[in-house]
Design a protein around this motif. Sequence first.
Motif, mmCIF file in Angstrom:
data_model
loop_
_atom_site.group_PDB
_atom_site.id
_atom_site.type_symbol
_atom_site.label_atom_id
_atom_site.label_comp_id
_atom_site.label_asym_id
_atom_site.label_seq_id
_atom_site.Cartn_x
_atom_site.Cartn_y
_atom_site.Cartn_z
ATOM 1 N N VAL A 28 0.722 -1.507 0.227
ATOM 2 C CA VAL A 28 0.326 0.287 0.043
ATOM 3 C C VAL A 28 0.684 0.696 0.049
ATOM 4 O O VAL A 28 0.718 2.010 -0.763
ATOM 5 N N ASN A 29 1.939 1.157 0.129
ATOM 6 C CA ASN A 29 2.996 1.793 0.318
ATOM 7 C C ASN A 29 4.024 2.576 -0.774
ATOM 8 O O ASN A 29 4.765 3.257 -0.465
ATOM 9 N N GLN A 30 3.555 1.912 -1.926
ATOM 10 C CA GLN A 30 4.436 1.554 -2.956
ATOM 11 C C GLN A 30 4.566 3.159 -3.563
ATOM 12 O O GLN A 30 4.011 3.701 -3.661
ATOM 13 N N THR A 31 6.260 3.836 -4.227
ATOM 14 C CA THR A 31 5.417 5.529 -5.166
ATOM 15 C C THR A 31 4.603 5.240 -5.963
ATOM 16 O O THR A 31 4.834 6.398 -6.265
ATOM 17 N N ALA A 101 9.193 -1.105 -5.601
ATOM 18 C CA ALA A 101 9.310 -2.412 -5.968
ATOM 19 C C ALA A 101 8.288 -2.422 -7.831
ATOM 20 O O ALA A 101 8.822 -2.654 -8.839
ATOM 21 N N CYS A 102 7.974 -1.470 -7.360
ATOM 22 C CA CYS A 102 6.525 -1.673 -8.554
ATOM 23 C C CYS A 102 7.023 -0.607 -9.510
ATOM 24 O O CYS A 102 6.677 -0.645 -10.486
ATOM 25 N N GLU A 103 7.876 0.348 -8.360
ATOM 26 C CA GLU A 103 7.890 1.345 -9.882
ATOM 27 C C GLU A 103 8.735 1.592 -10.964
ATOM 28 O O GLU A 103 8.727 1.657 -12.239
ATOM 29 N N ARG A 104 9.836 0.813 -10.093
ATOM 30 C CA ARG A 104 10.860 -0.549 -10.937
ATOM 31 C C ARG A 104 10.918 -1.006 -12.266
ATOM 32 O O ARG A 104 11.027 -1.458 -13.267
ATOM 33 N N LEU A 105 9.728 -2.243 -11.595
ATOM 34 C CA LEU A 105 9.160 -2.760 -12.433
ATOM 35 C C LEU A 105 8.424 -2.302 -13.494
ATOM 36 O O LEU A 105 8.919 -2.659 -14.677
ATOM 37 N N TYR A 106 7.596 -1.599 -13.161
ATOM 38 C CA TYR A 106 7.150 -1.081 -14.444
ATOM 39 C C TYR A 106 7.645 0.161 -15.894
ATOM 40 O O TYR A 106 7.084 -0.381 -16.512
ATOM 41 N N GLU A 107 8.762 0.994 -14.961
ATOM 42 C CA GLU A 107 9.604 1.331 -16.264
ATOM 43 C C GLU A 107 10.383 0.559 -16.727
ATOM 44 O O GLU A 107 10.506 0.426 -18.322
#
Length: 107
Positions: A28-31, A101-107
Amino acid sequence: MEVRPKISVVIPIYNVEAYLSRCLESVVNQTLLDIEIICVNDGTKDHSVDVVKKYKDIDDRIQLVEKKNGGLASARNAGMKVATGQMILFLDSDDYLALNACERLYE
């Protein structure tokens, strides 16, 4: 045009009450905010569902899918069926993600 979240995070839930809060906090705290969080209750026998419901009450990105116990693969498949994200990330409920983690994965 259909608006879809960037990432669907699928979390199978089975007797992980002791670890689940840390896992959900990390998601829930992902950037990257444009995510959906799909928690799949795989017939847990502890209070894991209560933990999910507590987080669901404060974060509308969380969904709870209920199913009979069928194991990890079955729970992941149930999560994939409801996922609408452009990408799917499987996260074990006794693990947690780095905040970006999610931001890096999506990039």
